[in-house]
Design a protein around this motif. Structure first.
Motif, short mmCIF file in Angstrom:
data_model
loop_
_atom_site.label_atom_id
_atom_site.label_comp_id
_atom_site.label_asym_id
_atom_site.label_seq_id
_atom_site.Cartn_x
_atom_site.Cartn_y
_atom_site.Cartn_z
N ILE A 156 51.91 1.55 -12.60
CA ILE A 156 52.18 2.58 -13.58
C ILE A 156 53.62 2.40 -14.05
O ILE A 156 54.51 2.10 -13.25
N ASN A 184 45.28 3.66 -13.77
CA ASN A 184 45.16 3.48 -15.22
C ASN A 184 46.09 2.38 -15.74
O ASN A 184 46.41 2.33 -16.91
N GLY A 185 46.47 1.46 -14.84
CA GLY A 185 47.28 0.33 -15.27
C GLY A 185 47.33 -0.74 -14.21
O GLY A 185 46.94 -0.52 -13.06
N ASN A 203 47.54 10.78 -18.68
CA ASN A 203 48.75 10.88 -17.88
C ASN A 203 49.50 12.18 -18.20
O ASN A 203 49.37 12.71 -19.30
N ASP A 245 49.47 0.02 -18.99
CA ASP A 245 48.92 1.22 -18.36
C ASP A 245 48.50 2.18 -19.47
O ASP A 245 48.23 1.76 -20.59
N GLU A 275 49.75 1.43 -5.42
CA GLU A 275 50.17 1.37 -6.82
C GLU A 275 51.68 1.15 -6.90
O GLU A 275 52.45 1.79 -6.20
#
Length: 344
Positions: free
Chosen positions: A211, A196-197, A290, A85, A44
């Motif tokens: 992120i 999540n991104g 988050n 994200d 990431e």
């Protein structure tokens, strides 16, 4: 039309399958299963800004960041990366024209915006070349099993693939890292996204888990967050993705939005709740958000309380304009205001 691994995708159901059938077939396609595994193996990348410079381990270059329900189509001549994200039950969609590198990314949050949203994304992408590269990424809390696919993300994913299937363009799906392909569980059984991104490199179409922090979710972070929330009450944005970025000029143009006394009272009432209560009341996936979710909500409400009249934010009902600096940050044009760094 949808193609996978160079071949027209099909299902065993019928010549006109439903979105559910198309999505299940795609999730089980060996090439896309392998692509999801490869995507999850990529480290990431973290975007952050310190004193208007890019910190170590963050890829250098110019980027465009998108919030929920926003989209942007970018020209590789101006933009190196485009990404989003903060997605849990939403789906990020990236479509790229391989002939010229033009890339459109959207952060979709509802099946109701899919039809118009995809048309918006494609409006500046489609030329005589109707072959498009397409990547999906979403970071959800639905079940991994195909027997239980009624969570927030599955209806949205089904609507997206059904709409793509019915369109005349040829969409070559390269990555479908959604639902069970991007879900992990803690010992208590709570579902979390692996990522999540993501960001897309415009030069070659590479897609990488990513992120961003509040210094790189810019420009005009708070105002754009507020615009997302109040747009649900604005009939002019019904069924549409929010436009914030101008492709031809490489500028952000945030159109005026108004908030009401009701929304101000809502902000005043919620600011007194605990962090755990805010998560439960304001998130569709409280356990998967988050760490800065609650802090961002509180900053959002503080802005509304300090600026109850939306006309203070949009004087003369004019849009807020931001142009890019030589360093890759953002500023208001000369005569409008002082320098705005990559955060706001």
């Amino acid at each position: 039309m949808i193609f996978v691994d160079g071949h027209l995708s099909s299902t065993d159901s019928s010549a006109s399958p439903q979105g559910r059938d198309i999505l299940v077939a795609l999730l089980e396609h060996p090439a896309l299963v392998e692509a999801s595994a490869s995507f999850k193996a990529i480290p990431e990348r973290r975007f952050s800004v310190r004193e208007e410079s890019v910190v170590e381990a963050t890829p250098p270059g110019k980027w465009v960041y998108l919030f929920q329900r926003e989209y942007a189509t970018v020209d590789p001549a101006f933009v190196d990366f485009v990404g989003t994200d903060e997605a849990t039950t939403c789906i990020g969609v990236a479509i790229r024209n391989p002939r010229n590198g033009m890339t459109s990314v959207a952060h979709m949050d509802s099946p109701k915006i899919v039809d118009m949203g995809l048309s918006q994304m494609l409006s500046l992408l489609v030329d005589h070349n109707k072959d498009m590269e397409l990547d999906h990424g979403n970071y959800n809390t639905t079940s991994e099993s195909q027997e239980n696919m009624d969570g927030y993300s599955f209806p949205l994913g089904a609507k997206i693939v059904e709409t793509l299937w019915k369109r005349p363009e040829k969409f070559h799906i390269r990555t479908l890292c959604i639902l069970g392909h991007n879900t992990r569980r803690d010992p208590e059984g709570n579902a979390y996204p692996n990522f999540n991104g993501f960001m897309v490199g415009t030069s070659n179409g590479s897609i990488t888990p990513a992120i961003f922090d509040k210094t790189s979710r810019c420009p005009d972070e708070l105002v754009r967050r507020i615009r997302v929330s109040v747009s649900y009450k604005d009939p002019s944005w019904k069924g549409k993705l929010l436009e914030t970025y101008d492709t031809q000029t490489d500028r952000f143009k945030i159109a005026p939005c108004c908030w009401t006394l009701q929304q101000l009272h809502f902000a005043l009432s919620l600011q007194h709740y605990s962090d755990s209560e805010i998560l439960i009341m304001c998130s569709t996936s409280p356990s998967a958000e988050n760490p800065d979710f609650v802090a961002n909500m509180r900053r959002h409400w503080d802005y509304l309380i300090k600026h109850p009249d939306w006309r203070e934010t949009f004087p003369m009902k004019q849009p807020r304009i931001f142009e890019r600096t030589a360093e890759g940050g953002w500023r208001k044009p000369q005569g409008a205001d002082t320098l705005i760094s990559r955060s706001f």
